[in-house]
Design a protein around this motif. Structure first.
Motif, PDB file in Angstrom:
ATOM      1  N   VAL A 107      37.994  33.553  33.831  1.00  0.00           N
ATOM      2  CA  VAL A 107      37.751  34.036  35.190  1.00  0.00           C
ATOM      3  C   VAL A 107      38.093  35.511  35.306  1.00  0.00           C
ATOM      4  O   VAL A 107      37.297  36.313  35.818  1.00  0.00           O
ATOM      5  CB  VAL A 107      38.569  33.210  36.210  1.00  0.00           C
ATOM      6  CG1 VAL A 107      38.534  33.871  37.592  1.00  0.00           C
ATOM      7  CG2 VAL A 107      38.041  31.787  36.290  1.00  0.00           C
ATOM      8  N   LYS A 108      39.253  35.898  34.826  1.00  0.00           N
ATOM      9  CA  LYS A 108      39.681  37.296  34.931  1.00  0.00           C
ATOM     10  C   LYS A 108      38.775  38.224  34.128  1.00  0.00           C
ATOM     11  O   LYS A 108      38.433  39.327  34.558  1.00  0.00           O
ATOM     12  CB  LYS A 108      41.133  37.434  34.449  1.00  0.00           C
ATOM     13  CG  LYS A 108      42.154  36.781  35.373  1.00  0.00           C
ATOM     14  CD  LYS A 108      42.115  37.397  36.762  1.00  0.00           C
ATOM     15  CE  LYS A 108      43.173  36.808  37.674  1.00  0.00           C
ATOM     16  NZ  LYS A 108      43.067  37.352  39.055  1.00  0.00           N
ATOM     17  N   SER A 109      38.373  37.784  32.942  1.00  0.00           N
ATOM     18  CA  SER A 109      37.511  38.606  32.095  1.00  0.00           C
ATOM     19  C   SER A 109      36.136  38.801  32.737  1.00  0.00           C
ATOM     20  O   SER A 109      35.571  39.902  32.716  1.00  0.00           O
ATOM     21  CB  SER A 109      37.370  37.957  30.714  1.00  0.00           C
ATOM     22  OG  SER A 109      36.558  38.740  29.873  1.00  0.00           O
ATOM     23  N   ALA A 110      35.599  37.741  33.322  1.00  0.00           N
ATOM     24  CA  ALA A 110      34.295  37.847  33.979  1.00  0.00           C
ATOM     25  C   ALA A 110      34.362  38.794  35.175  1.00  0.00           C
ATOM     26  O   ALA A 110      33.446  39.608  35.398  1.00  0.00           O
ATOM     27  CB  ALA A 110      33.829  36.463  34.429  1.00  0.00           C
ATOM     28  N   GLU A 157      48.776  28.359  44.763  1.00  0.00           N
ATOM     29  CA  GLU A 157      48.809  28.778  43.358  1.00  0.00           C
ATOM     30  C   GLU A 157      47.395  28.956  42.804  1.00  0.00           C
ATOM     31  O   GLU A 157      47.157  29.781  41.925  1.00  0.00           O
ATOM     32  CB  GLU A 157      49.572  27.754  42.517  1.00  0.00           C
ATOM     33  CG  GLU A 157      51.062  27.674  42.816  1.00  0.00           C
ATOM     34  CD  GLU A 157      51.384  26.710  43.938  1.00  0.00           C
ATOM     35  OE1 GLU A 157      52.571  26.360  44.069  1.00  0.00           O
ATOM     36  OE2 GLU A 157      50.460  26.306  44.693  1.00  0.00           O
ATOM     37  N   LEU A 158      46.465  28.188  43.356  1.00  0.00           N
ATOM     38  CA  LEU A 158      45.071  28.308  42.928  1.00  0.00           C
ATOM     39  C   LEU A 158      44.412  29.532  43.556  1.00  0.00           C
ATOM     40  O   LEU A 158      43.727  30.299  42.872  1.00  0.00           O
ATOM     41  CB  LEU A 158      44.311  27.038  43.311  1.00  0.00           C
ATOM     42  CG  LEU A 158      42.986  26.731  42.609  1.00  0.00           C
ATOM     43  CD1 LEU A 158      43.135  26.754  41.097  1.00  0.00           C
ATOM     44  CD2 LEU A 158      42.440  25.394  43.079  1.00  0.00           C
ATOM     45  N   THR A 159      44.643  29.747  44.847  1.00  0.00           N
ATOM     46  CA  THR A 159      44.041  30.913  45.500  1.00  0.00           C
ATOM     47  C   THR A 159      44.637  32.216  44.965  1.00  0.00           C
ATOM     48  O   THR A 159      43.965  33.253  44.951  1.00  0.00           O
ATOM     49  CB  THR A 159      44.220  30.854  47.022  1.00  0.00           C
ATOM     50  OG1 THR A 159      45.616  30.815  47.338  1.00  0.00           O
ATOM     51  CG2 THR A 159      43.556  29.619  47.591  1.00  0.00           C
ATOM     52  N   ASP A 160      45.893  32.163  44.516  1.00  0.00           N
ATOM     53  CA  ASP A 160      46.538  33.368  43.978  1.00  0.00           C
ATOM     54  C   ASP A 160      45.888  33.862  42.684  1.00  0.00           C
ATOM     55  O   ASP A 160      46.142  34.994  42.258  1.00  0.00           O
ATOM     56  CB  ASP A 160      48.029  33.117  43.734  1.00  0.00           C
ATOM     57  CG  ASP A 160      48.846  33.125  45.020  1.00  0.00           C
ATOM     58  OD1 ASP A 160      48.302  33.538  46.065  1.00  0.00           O
ATOM     59  OD2 ASP A 160      50.021  32.707  44.982  1.00  0.00           O
ATOM     60  N   ILE A 161      45.073  33.029  42.070  1.00  0.00           N
ATOM     61  CA  ILE A 161      44.333  33.467  40.881  1.00  0.00           C
ATOM     62  C   ILE A 161      43.441  34.649  41.226  1.00  0.00           C
ATOM     63  O   ILE A 161      43.215  35.543  40.410  1.00  0.00           O
ATOM     64  CB  ILE A 161      43.513  32.300  40.289  1.00  0.00           C
ATOM     65  CG1 ILE A 161      44.469  31.241  39.717  1.00  0.00           C
ATOM     66  CG2 ILE A 161      42.542  32.779  39.205  1.00  0.00           C
ATOM     67  CD1 ILE A 161      43.786  29.943  39.347  1.00  0.00           C
TER      68      ILE A 161
END
Length: 268
Positions: free
Chosen positions: A28-31, A52-56
């Motif tokens: 996700v972060k790389s994309a 914790e999921l939205t904080d991604i």
């Protein structure tokens, strides 16, 4: 720029889990670093997408099969089942002695019978996993405002009765809590569809549908898999979804998302 839409349970998070595998987070972060936008597109209501999921740091969250949509923490759209309809559905479920819960964007309210039937049908471990993965589900007195979906335990005859009495007015479907059965049912508005969330965001951001990618694992993801430019079924997906997908990724717990992002050239 591509728009990437991820189902949550069974696609981003393993069934019974709470957070994505490290490789999925890296994907996700790389994309996003490469300039793509990544959205959650889930059947969960907004309060079930935990902090914790939205904080991604997703670019947007589409919930309740597109009945709630937000981008960059700003709500763009919300539509609920009319209160009168919720009351009629609840009365029928109670008369049939079927355990159920209301899903709203701010709360999830369950009748006590739901937890009893959940443990009977799926076992105590499944009930513990449910409470861990969906801590918002609480036993509560029912209120009828702000309900996007009603989930219920299926039992012989009850599902068919609901379809007969309410099928013209509402969308009533099976879904699988464990990923391999039809032990649950859901009731929502006719227009609820994950494909609608893809369409909404593509139009809003001026992106061609050909430049959208969707990832899923169950029949609830079928509409967005078929509608998106590229539809990807996880290796652990149901056969119906695999048959409709453009290609099949590896299992979620075998770095399936990362490998699929890599194959599609989405990584930085």
């Amino acid at each position: 720029m591509k728009l990437i839409f991820l189902d949550v349970d069974g696609t981003l998070i393993p069934f019974g889990g709470y957070m994505p595998p490290a490789s999925a987070l890296e994907a996700v972060k790389s994309a996003q670093k490469k300039g793509h936008k990544v959205f959650l597109n889930t059947g969960r209501c907004r309060c079930e997408v935990h902090k914790e999921l939205t904080d991604i740091g997703f670019d947007g969250i589409i919930c309740s099969n597109s009945l709630y949509i937000e981008e960059n923490n700003q709500k763009l759209y919300q539509k609920d089942i009319p209160e009168e309809g919720v009351k009629r559905l609840a009365e029928c479920l109670l008369a049939e002695k079927v355990g159920f819960f209301f899903e709203g964007q701010k709360s999830v309210k369950a009748v006590s019978l739901y937890f009893e039937q959940m443990a009977q049908k799926f076992g105590d471990k499944a009930l513990r996993d449910l409470k861990k993965g969906f801590p918002s589900i609480k036993e509560s007195d029912l209120s009828y405002d702000g309900v996007a979906k009603i989930n219920f335990i299926t039992k012989p005859g009850a599902y068919e009765k609901l379809k007969k009495e309410f099928g013209e007015e509402f969308q009533i479907n099976h879904w699988s809590f464990l990923g391999d059965d039809k032990g649950m049912g859901e009731i929502t508005l006719k227009e609820a569809s994950k494909a609608e969330g893809v369409r909404f965001m593509a139009e809003r951001l001026g992106v061609n549908i050909e430049d959208t990618c969707a990832f899923g694992d169950t029949r609830g993801d079928l509409s967005m898999i078929k509608f998106s430019g590229t539809g990807v079924a996880m290796g652990n997906a149901e056969k119906e979804l695999k048959d409709a997908a453009d290609f099949i990724a590896d299992d979620i717990e075998n770095d399936g998302l990362y490998k699929a992002f890599e194959k599609l050239g989405l990584l930085d």
